[in-house]
Motif scaffolding. Structure first.
Motif, PDB file in Angstrom:
ATOM      1  N   ALA A 129      12.753   3.606   0.635  1.00 51.20           N
ATOM      2  CA  ALA A 129      13.010   2.447   0.808  1.00 51.20           C
ATOM      3  C   ALA A 129      11.589   1.532  -0.189  1.00 51.20           C
ATOM      4  N   LEU A 130      10.194   2.246  -0.344  1.00 45.57           N
ATOM      5  CA  LEU A 130       9.401   2.840  -0.870  1.00 45.57           C
ATOM      6  C   LEU A 130       9.281   1.957  -2.387  1.00 45.57           C
ATOM      7  N   ILE A 131      10.099   3.174  -2.874  1.00 41.47           N
ATOM      8  CA  ILE A 131      10.898   2.278  -4.314  1.00 41.47           C
ATOM      9  C   ILE A 131      11.356   1.968  -5.123  1.00 41.47           C
ATOM     10  N   GLY A 132      12.530   1.333  -3.562  1.00 37.93           N
ATOM     11  CA  GLY A 132      13.390   0.351  -3.962  1.00 37.93           C
ATOM     12  C   GLY A 132      12.827  -1.427  -3.330  1.00 37.93           C
ATOM     13  N   GLY A 133      11.855  -0.563  -2.825  1.00 40.66           N
ATOM     14  CA  GLY A 133      11.049  -2.436  -2.469  1.00 40.66           C
ATOM     15  C   GLY A 133       9.873  -2.791  -3.227  1.00 40.66           C
ATOM     16  N   LEU A 137       9.979  -6.307  -5.758  1.00 38.30           N
ATOM     17  CA  LEU A 137       9.249  -6.733  -6.216  1.00 38.30           C
ATOM     18  C   LEU A 137       8.650  -7.188  -8.168  1.00 38.30           C
ATOM     19  N   GLN A 138       9.122  -6.206  -8.256  1.00 41.58           N
ATOM     20  CA  GLN A 138       8.668  -6.410  -9.719  1.00 41.58           C
ATOM     21  C   GLN A 138      10.045  -6.929  -9.909  1.00 41.58           C
TER      22      GLN A 138
END
Length: 146
Positions: A129-133, A137-138
């Protein structure tokens, strides 16, 4: 003397459907009410056939379109799928209550095997979830620049 059933007095005296052209009815069949003697109905040339009104598509539901799925229906499917997963997870935990020793960054503890695996799965999901979030944002930042 005639019997109550089948006597000559009970039979119609007028034309039967056997006498009319284009009506082939097997012998002994009952006659429709409109063909019995004494029944006066307008002829075919006097009757205008009634046709059903053509069905018109309403604005709320076109005739050829299927009912569209909504966000709420998708949410219900997700809730039901989530409940099934939770029930399966509960069964897994209840069947794997053997205590294990877990070592993490120099710490040591004892807890049921299923709970240790559950914590591992939650940690993996949080990492994804952190990597996907971060990627979302990018992409938003790039979209604002354009």
């Amino acid at each position: 003397m005639t019997h109550a059933r089948g006597g000559a007095a009970d039979r119609p005296t007028g034309p039967t459907n056997h006498d009319l052209p284009g009506t082939d009815v097997p012998e002994g069949a009952l006659e429709p009410a409109e063909l019995r003697a004494g029944d006066v109905r307008p002829g075919a040339e006097e009757v205008t056939p009634v046709r059903p009104a053509p069905s018109r598509p309403t604005p709320s539901r076109p005739a050829s379109a299927k009912i569209k799925r909504t966000r709420i229906s998708g949410t219900w499917v997700a809730v039901i799928a989530g409940l099934v997963v939770l029930v399966l997870l509960l069964i897994f935990i209840l069947q794997n209550l053997d205590s294990v020793t877990v070592h993490f960054f120099g710490g040591e503890g004892s807890l049921p095997l299923a709970i240790a695996m559950l914590f591992s799965a939650i940690g993996g999901a949080a990492l994804v979830a952190l990597i996907g979030g971060a990627r979302i944002l990018q992409l938003r930042k790039q979209a604002r620049r354009r």
